[in-house]
Design an enzyme around this catalytic site. Sequence first.
Site, PDB file in Angstrom:
ATOM      1  N   SER A  62       0.858  -1.190   0.000  1.00 20.23           N
ATOM      2  CA  SER A  62       0.000   0.000   0.000  1.00 20.23           C
ATOM      3  C   SER A  62       0.888   1.231   0.000  1.00 20.23           C
ATOM      4  CB  SER A  62      -0.883   0.003   1.258  1.00 20.23           C
ATOM      5  OG  SER A  62      -1.535   1.242   1.442  1.00 20.23           O
ATOM      6  N   TYR A  70      -1.579  -1.044  10.847  1.00 18.71           N
ATOM      7  CA  TYR A  70      -1.768  -1.234   9.412  1.00 18.71           C
ATOM      8  C   TYR A  70      -0.576  -0.698   8.624  1.00 18.71           C
ATOM      9  CZ  TYR A  70      -3.799  -1.053   4.747  1.00 18.71           C
ATOM     10  OH  TYR A  70      -4.022  -1.228   3.410  1.00 18.71           O
TER      11      TYR A  70
END
Length: 280
Positions: free
Chosen positions: A142, A155
């Site tokens: 990401s 995360y």
Amino acid sequence: MEIKGKWSLVTGASSGIGEQFARQLAKQGSHLVLVARSKSKLEELASELRKRYGIKAEVIPLDLAKEGAPSELYQQCRLLKVEIELLVNNAGFATHGLFEQVSGERQHEEVMLNVTAVVDMTHLFLPDMLRKSSGAVINVASTAGFQPLPYMAVYGATKAFVLSFTQALYWENRDRGVKFFALCPGSTDTSFFNVVGAEEASVGKKDTPERVVEIALRALKEGKLYVVPGMQNYMGAQLSRFITRKQGLRLVGNMLRPREGSGNYKNNGNQSDLAGRTNQ
């Protein structure tokens, strides 16, 4: 790489980016092993792709966050006599809120799925690829992997791990016939932000899963190390090279701070346990 007639395994395949990997690989003639928790969604997708493209598709409903699940998946593939040519480690989820106020159990599960499962899956399937000097691994990281994320600390850290891990294995295997590639999407039009309850984490215009996967598969064929779809996302990912760490934390922290009136904000300071599966 030529994938027609060969087997691809996609985790988190029932929706979002994972579903698009399944659709676009099937269109290229790849047989599929589809993995996610939702058996009904997987079976519906598999049935559609078999009919439309004449490919084989196996469905394995499994929660990869559970201890030993990757090994169980590998053994099921062996029982099916399926040799995986392309492994797509896509499944993952995020939590949002003050670290100590988000469920520790959920954050542990987040690490298990986003990190441990990726490592275990790669360790299990890589030796078979090396024996044939052929294959590829796509790990979905990401733009979150390029800088720390206040209020999404776990995360961001897991995606930084995935990006670093993938780059290291790219180098280890560059002359061994197996490709490693990291896909680093920014905000994408999936259920991610709705499920997590953190729309404030969405920055800029959302890309489509279709376009993200198209870019990823093209970049893999070109032998790239990683790709960040979208110029705005790419520039944002490189920003940390030009500002101080504190400046970066201030910028990202202000964007991700739970907003008053949102489901993640409470005046008494108690953040709810905010977690959601993505691409599953």
